[in-house]
Write a protein that holds these residues in place. Structure first.
Motif, PDB file in Angstrom:
ATOM      1  N   GLN A  87       1.845   9.991  24.324  1.00 51.02           N
ATOM      2  CA  GLN A  87       1.838   8.861  23.464  1.00 51.02           C
ATOM      3  C   GLN A  87       0.765   8.291  23.154  1.00 51.02           C
ATOM      4  O   GLN A  87       0.449   7.828  22.057  1.00 51.02           O
ATOM      5  CB  GLN A  87       2.625   7.696  24.315  1.00 51.02           C
ATOM      6  CG  GLN A  87       3.053   6.558  23.548  1.00 51.02           C
ATOM      7  CD  GLN A  87       3.972   6.843  22.378  1.00 51.02           C
ATOM      8  OE1 GLN A  87       5.160   7.583  22.642  1.00 51.02           O
ATOM      9  NE2 GLN A  87       3.556   6.285  21.355  1.00 51.02           N
ATOM     10  N   GLY A  90      -1.359  11.788  21.137  1.00 54.50           N
ATOM     11  CA  GLY A  90      -0.536  12.247  19.999  1.00 54.50           C
ATOM     12  C   GLY A  90      -0.932  13.629  19.542  1.00 54.50           C
ATOM     13  O   GLY A  90      -1.179  14.532  20.220  1.00 54.50           O
ATOM     14  N   GLY A 105       6.510  11.615  22.682  1.00 54.46           N
ATOM     15  CA  GLY A 105       6.557  10.369  23.539  1.00 54.46           C
ATOM     16  C   GLY A 105       7.545   9.905  24.343  1.00 54.46           C
ATOM     17  O   GLY A 105       8.761  10.491  24.163  1.00 54.46           O
ATOM     18  N   THR A 125       5.795  10.662  18.389  1.00 57.71           N
ATOM     19  CA  THR A 125       5.424   9.729  19.338  1.00 57.71           C
ATOM     20  C   THR A 125       5.923   8.327  18.784  1.00 57.71           C
ATOM     21  O   THR A 125       5.206   7.222  19.064  1.00 57.71           O
ATOM     22  CB  THR A 125       3.874   9.735  19.469  1.00 57.71           C
ATOM     23  OG1 THR A 125       3.233   9.823  18.274  1.00 57.71           O
ATOM     24  CG2 THR A 125       3.607  10.894  20.440  1.00 57.71           C
TER      25      THR A 125
END
Ligand code: SAH
Ligand code: SF4
Ligand code: F3S
Length: 436
Positions: A87, A90, A105, A125
């Motif tokens: 997250q 990325g 994510g 994400t």
């Protein structure tokens, strides 16, 4: 018949990640993947990562480095990075580590099967509008009679040192009925103990009958499920310990006498700089109220030492708070500056000073933990057997106070909840004999 594809998964970080890993295993199970613990046999490697401290994040890159020869031998191997580093960093992960095929994510992992089917380099994400729990298969990846159940995710508190509000997003609670359904389903599969999870679990406010439910209302609902013998919850924030949650600790025998309540520091100046929004006294008052409701409760906490600006006097206040509360269990960390957090901008405490404080705090916490554990000797406790021990006729389980317990019990079975008397305490477990 084609052979099942194999998934190797490694989980870093908190219990929420453990829960998420189980759900990803189930999602990939529906795609024909079975788990393997031999990485060389895997068709897919999934690393479910943690971003909380620098060391945790770095582990990902060293593990990815070690996967390189395997990926060279097996170009079809699907390397996936999930969790909080995914997250936070990325697409950067793929740029730095081209062997990574998929980055997903913590709020998007219900789309993992789609990402795998699509092939090639994929990054997801997003914080999608749909609820990932609506898109996941039923729980099957259970580990014995205990289970985690996520009820709340994310955090709106923004402590100055912490990445969680950025990696997990805003606070969201699952609807109460969904949780009750998942719990009933777990109990029907043989689960006897459920730990409710949330980064701020006691801020739970899920939609339910008659309006938003609090955590205590949810726990009272869960306590009605026949066969659910033990309920725990983690992690709580001191400001969200409301009266009814405290009262529930006195009312409900299923609610176990254990509370993890991070305080981080005993100095008001540092608590303010940390943006904790509670004082040392607020914390101590909450502890008094909990002990009044449930005198035998075992208290656990988290501490950060070496937060920017922490002086010897601030640190002494932390030691003093620990002495006055007496914790049965605790985690302590040296402050780690995290990119994007407000505290990362401030000058750090000298490393040697922070290290010496960490040693002092750990010595004190270990001594308290030992003496509280030793005070259990001779007492009668409940033990839920979780697995067979290494020695003949030995069962291993957890006490109500979450101590690891070894019981010599030739007739014992995994999943039994027994009464036992404590014989001895060793560094990190108790031994006991079964009474009934
Ligand atoms: N939601 C929980 C904690 C999440 S993180 C809570 O509110 O307390 C778990 C623990 O990691 C925290 O309690 C804190 O003690 C520690 N931690 C978080 N960020 C850190 C950092 N930047 N450096 C060192 N420890 C940290
Ligand atoms: Fe992090 Fe603070 Fe939220 Fe806990 S309450 S997750 S420490 S920001
Ligand atoms: Fe780590 Fe994310 Fe949990 S940063 S502690 S895995 S919420």
């Amino acid at each position: 018949m084609t052979e099942a594809k194999k998934l190797f998964i490694k989980t870093y970080g908190c219990q929420m990640n453990v829960y998420d890993s189980e759900r990803m295993v189930e999602a990939m199970g529906a795609e024909g993947y079975v788990l393997t613990d031999v990485v060389e046999d895997a068709d897919m490697v999934l690393l479910n990562t943690c971003h909380i401290r620098e060391k945790a994040s770095e582990k990902l890159f060293s593990d990815l480095g070690r996967l390189r020869p395997l990926k060279n031998d097996k170009p079809g191997l699907i390397v996936t990075v999930a969790g909080c580093v995914a997250q936070a960093e990325g697409a950067e992960i793929q740029r730095r580590m081209p062997l990574v095929d998929i980055v997903v994510g913590p709020q998007a992992y219900h789309r993992l099967p789609q990402l795998v089917r699509a092939g090639g380099a994929q990054v997801d994400t997003e914080f999608p509008a749909e609820d990932k729990f609506d898109h996941l298969p039923k729980r099957t990846a259970l580990r014995g009679p205990t289970a985690f159940l996520t009820v709340q995710e994310g955090c709106d508190k923004f402590c100055a040192f912490c990445v969680v509000p950025y990696t997990r997003g805003a606070e969201v609670s699952r609807p109460a009925e969904r949780i009750l359904r998942e719990a009933r389903d777990l109990v029907a599969r043989g689960v006897r103990e459920i730990t409710l999870l949330g980064q701020n679990v006691n801020a739970y406010h899920g939609a339910g009958e008659g309006g938003a439910w609090t955590l205590s209302r949810l726990i009272r609902g869960l306590a009605k499920i026949d066969g659910l013998d033990r309920i725990r919850y983690t992690t709580s924030h001191p400001n969200d310990m409301d009266d009814d949650l405290i009262a529930a600790h006195g009312d409900l025998p299923q609610l176990m006498p254990y509370l993890h309540l991070p305080v981080q520091s005993g100095s008001d100046r540092i608590l303010k700089a940390m943006n904790r929004k509670h004082t040392r006294d607020d914390y101590l008052r909450v502890i008094d109220r909990i002990r009044a409701a449930r005198p035998d409760i075992l208290l656990s906490s988290d501490f950060i030492v070496g937060f920017p600006g922490e002086t010897d006097a601030d640190f002494a206040a932390t030691l003093d708070l620990i002495r006055s509360v007496e914790f049965g269990q605790a985690y302590s960390f040296r402050y780690s500056a995290r990119p994007g957090t407000p505290a990362a901008e401030k000058p750090a405490v000298e490393a040697g000073v922070a290290d010496s404080r960490l040693q002092q705090v750990q010595a004190l916490l270990t001594a308290q933990q030992r003496s509280i554990q030793e005070a259990m000797v001779g007492r009668e406790i409940g033990v839920l057997y979780e697995k067979i021990g290494r020695q003949t006729d030995q069962m291993v389980g957890k006490s109500d106070h979450l101590h690891a317990v070894h019981v010599n019990d030739p007739a014992g079975k995994v999943g039994q909840l027994v009464r036992a008397r404590v014989l001895a305490s060793s560094s990190n477990s108790l031994s006991a004999f079964r009474i009934s």
